[in-house]
Write a protein that holds these residues in place. Structure first.
Motif, mmCIF file in Angstrom:
data_model
loop_
_atom_site.group_PDB
_atom_site.id
_atom_site.type_symbol
_atom_site.label_atom_id
_atom_site.label_comp_id
_atom_site.label_asym_id
_atom_site.label_seq_id
_atom_site.Cartn_x
_atom_site.Cartn_y
_atom_site.Cartn_z
ATOM 1 N N TYR A 68 0.608 3.952 -5.016
ATOM 2 C CA TYR A 68 -0.623 3.172 -4.891
ATOM 3 C C TYR A 68 -1.081 2.537 -6.199
ATOM 4 O O TYR A 68 -2.274 2.323 -6.413
ATOM 5 C CB TYR A 68 -1.761 4.012 -4.294
ATOM 6 C CG TYR A 68 -1.329 4.855 -3.131
ATOM 7 C CD1 TYR A 68 -0.649 4.282 -2.060
ATOM 8 C CD2 TYR A 68 -1.570 6.223 -3.089
ATOM 9 C CE1 TYR A 68 -0.222 5.048 -0.980
ATOM 10 C CE2 TYR A 68 -1.154 6.994 -2.016
ATOM 11 C CZ TYR A 68 -0.470 6.407 -0.967
ATOM 12 O OH TYR A 68 -0.040 7.158 0.087
ATOM 13 N N TYR A 93 -5.460 4.795 -3.874
ATOM 14 C CA TYR A 93 -5.061 4.573 -2.483
ATOM 15 C C TYR A 93 -5.994 3.582 -1.799
ATOM 16 O O TYR A 93 -5.549 2.628 -1.147
ATOM 17 C CB TYR A 93 -5.057 5.909 -1.725
ATOM 18 C CG TYR A 93 -4.822 5.767 -0.236
ATOM 19 C CD1 TYR A 93 -3.625 5.270 0.257
ATOM 20 C CD2 TYR A 93 -5.814 6.124 0.681
ATOM 21 C CE1 TYR A 93 -3.409 5.141 1.629
ATOM 22 C CE2 TYR A 93 -5.612 6.003 2.043
ATOM 23 C CZ TYR A 93 -4.400 5.510 2.517
ATOM 24 O OH TYR A 93 -4.203 5.378 3.873
ATOM 25 N N SER A 106 0.826 -1.214 0.000
ATOM 26 C CA SER A 106 0.000 0.000 0.000
ATOM 27 C C SER A 106 0.860 1.264 0.000
ATOM 28 O O SER A 106 0.456 2.308 0.496
ATOM 29 C CB SER A 106 -0.955 -0.002 1.194
ATOM 30 O OG SER A 106 -0.277 -0.314 2.401
#
Length: 412
Positions: free
Chosen positions: A199, A222, A195
């Motif tokens: 992203y 994201y 993560s």
């Protein structure tokens, strides 16, 4: 086949303990696993987008764990590596220099060294090259016995850092399961990267399906990345449960720092897109902390304000380690037993900024006198800042003492 560790006494966290602190020794002698989630903010929990929960694994974990909704990042220039440093030492980052680079040549009092005294080994797992952020210096400084980096993982291209979180957990689980079969007590740290900014993850690995306004946006990317990271964490927990390790370990998950930089993401747009209250500082710096204890089946929210500096003292209490008896200098508090708490921030906010039980205080150009205070639970501005002068003076002194302490630690 279930693997059960020999000689472990399980103490249920909610049992009354009239003779000592709450949760003291609830995980004594048990394996300890810490997962540091990349760019993970607390607002993600219990949120849905287009009818899809963003963090179903963490939501489930929250329902059977200790959950700390008011925990805040305290990193400096070292970002992810600073979070690792602070969680493992309960020492403040100095801000302008990465702690891994500036103090990687020291012998640092740490969680690993505390657990070594209890017969534990300490391993850390990260799919990137260990020289990134000078972790090849920091990990020996923190007392880790083995660090598993890029060569230990399959040559998979998930993002610019290399393999996926699933691969991280696959290798890590196999190592830990082997230790468990040998009845070897261990502390294992996992540092995730799936993560990480920017992203972008492979199309075939995306599990969050967006077709509305967030599709193709950076915010949508994201949310898609953290959704995958949550899924990958679930694969790890599933393996721990299959082998019986889950019921016999202390499992800690926390966020390292913000994912949505307030300089690049408009707080009002985030609030409107997700239909949540979102404050440019409080929401940005608020990261999750969950601790699952052996034998725990019911969740409990611990409302105490805290920071990453408080994670080591909290874990030490759970592991049955008395920091006073150990002569260990911690600049944080055990969140299970703290009263009033103050945690400082710098680098991403002016030096002297702090969170306490009520507010985020941010100094102005003149220091305290033209500073601002905002309630952390309602995001409303406090007009009279006078009551917070004592906390401001205290946190300025505490961070100064922390800097002095780490600067005088012996070289390795």
């Amino acid at each position: 086949m279930a693997v059960f560790l020999v000689g472990i006494t399980i103490v249920i966290w909610h049992q009354p303990n009239a003779d000592g602190p709450k949760a003291y020794g609830a995980g004594k002698g048990c394996p300890l696993i810490l997962v540091q989630l990349e760019s993970f903010q607390n607002f993600l929990l219990n949120q849905s987008v287009e009818g899809q929960p963003l963090t179903p694994v963490l939501n489930s974990l929250k329902s059977e764990s200790l959950y700390f909704p008011h925990l805040f990042q305290q990193i400096g220039r070292g970002n992810t590596a600073d979070a690792e440093f602070t969680v493992n030492t309960s020492i403040y980052p100095v801000g302008a220099a990465p702690m891994s680079s500036k103090y990687g040549n020291r012998k640092l009092p740490s969680l690993a060294r505390l657990l070594h005294k209890q017969g534990y080994i300490a391993d850390t797992f990260h799919v990137n090259d260990v020289s990134f952020w000078d972790r090849n210096q920091m990990y020996p400084a923190l007392g880790f016995d083995t660090y598993y980096d890029q060569p230990y993982f399959r040559k998979e291209k998930f993002n610019r850092f290399g393999p996926s979180d699933e691969e991280l957990y696959r290798v890590g689980f196999n190592k830990l399961n082997a230790l468990a079969k040998q009845n070897q007590k261990f502390y294992a740290q996992f540092v995730t990267v799936s993560s990480h900014f920017p992203y972008t993850i492979p199309e075939e690995r995306k599990r969050l399906k967006l077709s509305g306004p967030l599709h193709g946006t950076t915010l949508g990317d994201y949310l898609t990345a953290v959704h995958y990271a949550d899924y990958a964490l679930g694969t790890f927990i599933g393996k721990l449960k299959q082998t019986g390790l889950w019921n016999h370990c202390v499992f800690v998950v926390y966020g390292d720092h913000f994912g949505l930089n307030k300089k690049k993401y408009n707080p009002q747009k985030i609030s409107d897109s997700l239909d949540i209250p979102y404050h440019k500082h409080i929401s940005t710096f608020n990261v999750p902390l969950l601790i699952h204890l052996p034998g725990q089946h019911r969740g409990r929210t611990v409302d105490q304000t805290g920071g990453q500096i408080d994670i080591l003292p909290t874990i030490a209490n759970i592991m049955g380690i008395d920091l006073g008896e150990e002569g260990f200098t911690a600049f944080g508090q055990d969140l299970m037993n703290a009263g009033h708490n103050i945690v400082g921030m710098r680098y991403y906010l002016p030096t002297g900024s702090f969170f306490n039980d009520e507010v985020l205080f941010v100094p102005g150009k003149k220091g305290f006198t033209d500073g601002t205070a905002t309630l952390i639970r309602t995001h409303k501005r406090v007009q009279d800042i006078t009551p917070y002068k004592q906390d401001y003076d205290l946190i300025m002194d505490r961070m100064k003492r922390s800097d002095n302490y780490v600067g005088h630690l012996p070289l390795r």
